[in-house]
Scaffold this active site. Structure first.
Site, short mmCIF file in Angstrom:
data_model
loop_
_atom_site.label_atom_id
_atom_site.label_comp_id
_atom_site.label_asym_id
_atom_site.label_seq_id
_atom_site.Cartn_x
_atom_site.Cartn_y
_atom_site.Cartn_z
CB THR A 1 12.62 -10.22 -11.03
OG1 THR A 1 13.78 -10.03 -11.85
CG2 THR A 1 11.98 -11.57 -11.34
N GLY B 1 0.81 -1.22 0.00
CA GLY B 1 0.00 0.00 0.00
C GLY B 1 0.84 1.26 0.00
CB SER C 1 -1.81 -3.26 1.16
OG SER C 1 -0.81 -4.03 1.79
CB CYS D 1 3.84 6.55 24.69
SG CYS D 1 2.43 7.58 25.14
C1 LIG Z 1 -1.78 -0.55 5.93
C2 LIG Z 1 -2.11 0.71 5.22
C3 LIG Z 1 -1.23 1.28 4.30
C4 LIG Z 1 0.15 0.73 4.05
O1 LIG Z 1 0.13 -0.50 3.39
P1 LIG Z 1 1.47 -1.41 3.41
O2 LIG Z 1 1.16 -2.53 2.48
O3 LIG Z 1 1.64 -1.86 4.82
O4 LIG Z 1 2.57 -0.54 2.93
C5 LIG Z 1 -1.63 2.41 3.64
N1 LIG Z 1 -2.83 2.96 3.85
C6 LIG Z 1 -3.72 2.44 4.71
C7 LIG Z 1 -5.05 3.07 4.88
C8 LIG Z 1 -3.38 1.30 5.43
O5 LIG Z 1 -4.26 0.80 6.31
#
Ligand SMILES: *Cc1c(COP(=O)(O)O)cnc(C)c1O
Length: 399
Positions: free
Chosen positions: A241, A74, A203, A328
């Protein structure tokens, strides 16, 4: 009370891979190890498999397979979407971007970078219910706006945004519309054509696929800029790749999630609402985000007079894996930017708890969570100086 229960309630952070996804991944690791760019048979078989996965992924969001670019997840998809839209904007002399205050950091930090490069960013408010108002998006659009990026569903409070309406507004104003749909894909029905979405990020590990793989949908005609230069893979838009086992496992997970979506969502919503009802009985607590317009698996509460982190650790001792907006441990004393964006004050935002339940959650597990959270909140308030001041009237209750 069953004290040996183990409940994974942090599916917004990541999900367990489905059996089909694991099996597919192993199959491609053990048997189909060819490089899709190679011309001999095992290479071409891998290539064919990859294109089938592209078609499968595309079908779930009603895209054309040529509009799907595989990425490492993502964050990469978000980065490439924003960079690409910014490059298109720069070429056209349009240097203004609209987003919201409660986006994922993959968006917010990409926007910070673009600001340093001369772009102007407007972050819209999200209001108390955690929902962006489409007319406010429209009001923010200017002659020089090149991109609107609004997440499909928020990863902390689960609120679902009026994507279709925002998409229609952007289309009418000829502005590119991107949505970070990482929390939505595989959980909510999405149709990029009907919803006027130009770019969308997803993702795999948020829908029971593996970590480190995802995809970017970019409508035909939206020119992508490379983040990774290299070979001609992914139509020349991402060198390297291809992660064949990961991509195949992602497609397997997504097909399964899409096939079971209605049944799973109905089940999750019922138990989500049972959990919300149960936790609402805790005095001086409040649900964060709209009660209805939220992801089927998302519950997010603030409890006055406690620290979310302490709550988390005590729940972990009782077998419950959850999350808090208080950060935190990451070395920052600032509570969640999402909770602040919906107007929670610092003290209240620090006492937050996010429970994101899975598709296989049971009523017994929900009741176990309610009982234990009640117990732990009462226990923590018992020696909280903040709670003592609230109860003595020295500081007024907010919730
Ligand atoms: C988890 C998340 C991402 C990041 O995705 P990754 O595959 O962990 O890099 C981005 N945006 C939202 C809203 C997410 O919940």
């Amino acid at each position: 009370m069953n004290t040996s229960m183990k409940i994974y309630a942090d599916n917004a952070a990541t999900t367990k891979m489905s059996e089909a996804s694991v099996r597919t991944m192993l199959y491609y690791m053990e048997n189909q190890y060819g490089n899709p760019s190679s011309l001999y048979t095992i290479g071409q078989e891998a290539k064919e498999a990859l294109e089938q996965a592209r078609a499968d992924v595309a079908a779930v969001i009603n895209a054309d397979p040529r509009e799907i670019l595989f990425t490492s997840g993502g964050s990469e998809a978000d980065n490439q979407a924003l960079l690409s839209a910014a490059e298109i904007g720069r070429k056209n002399g349009k240097m203004h971007i609209i987003s919201t205050a409660f986006e994922h950091h993959a968006i917010l930090h990409s926007l910070k970078r673009l600001e340093k490069q001369g772009f102007e960013v407007t972050l819209l408010p999200v209001h108390e219910d955690g929902i962006v108002i489409p007319s406010e998006v429209e009001a923010a659009i200017r002659e020089d706006t090149c991109l609107v990026t609004v997440m499909y569903a928020n990863n902390e409070i689960g609120t679902i945004q009026p994507v279709r309406e925002i998409g229609a507004i952007c289309r009418a104003h000829n502005v590119i519309f991107h949505t970070d749909a990482v929390q939505a894909v595989g959980h909510l029905p999405i149709d990029v054509k009907e919803e006027n979405i130009d770019m969308l990020s997803a993702s795999a590990h948020k829908f029971h696929g593996p970590k480190g793989v995802g995809f970017l949908y970019a409508r035909k005609g939206v020119l992508l800029t490379n983040l990774i230069e290299g070979g001609a893979q992914e139509r020349g838009k991402r060198g390297g790749t291809e992660n064949v086992p990961g991509i195949m496992a992602m497609a397997a997970a997504l097909k399964e999630s899409a096939a079971n979506m209605d049944r799973d969502a109905a089940h999750q919503k019922e138990l989500r609402d049972r959990l919300i009802r149960g936790l609402s009985a805790i005095p001086h607590s409040a649900l964060n985000g709209d009660a209805q317009q939220r992801l089927p698996g998302n519950v997010n509460f603030c409890f006055e007079g406690i620290e979310g982190e302490s709550l988390l650790l005590l729940l972990d001792d009782r077998g419950i894996s959850a999350s808090s907006g208080s950060a935190c441990t990451s070395g920052s004393l600032d509570p969640s930017h999402v909770l602040l964006a919906i107007g929670r004050v610092h003290d209240v935002a620090h006492g937050s708890l996010r429970l994101t339940i899975g598709e296989d959650i049971t009523e017994e597990e929900v009741d176990y969570m309610i009982e234990n959270i009640k117990d732990v909140v009462t226990y923590l308030r018992g020696f909280s100086p903040v709670w003592r001041d609230l109860e003595s009237g020295k500081t007024p209750h907010i919730l």
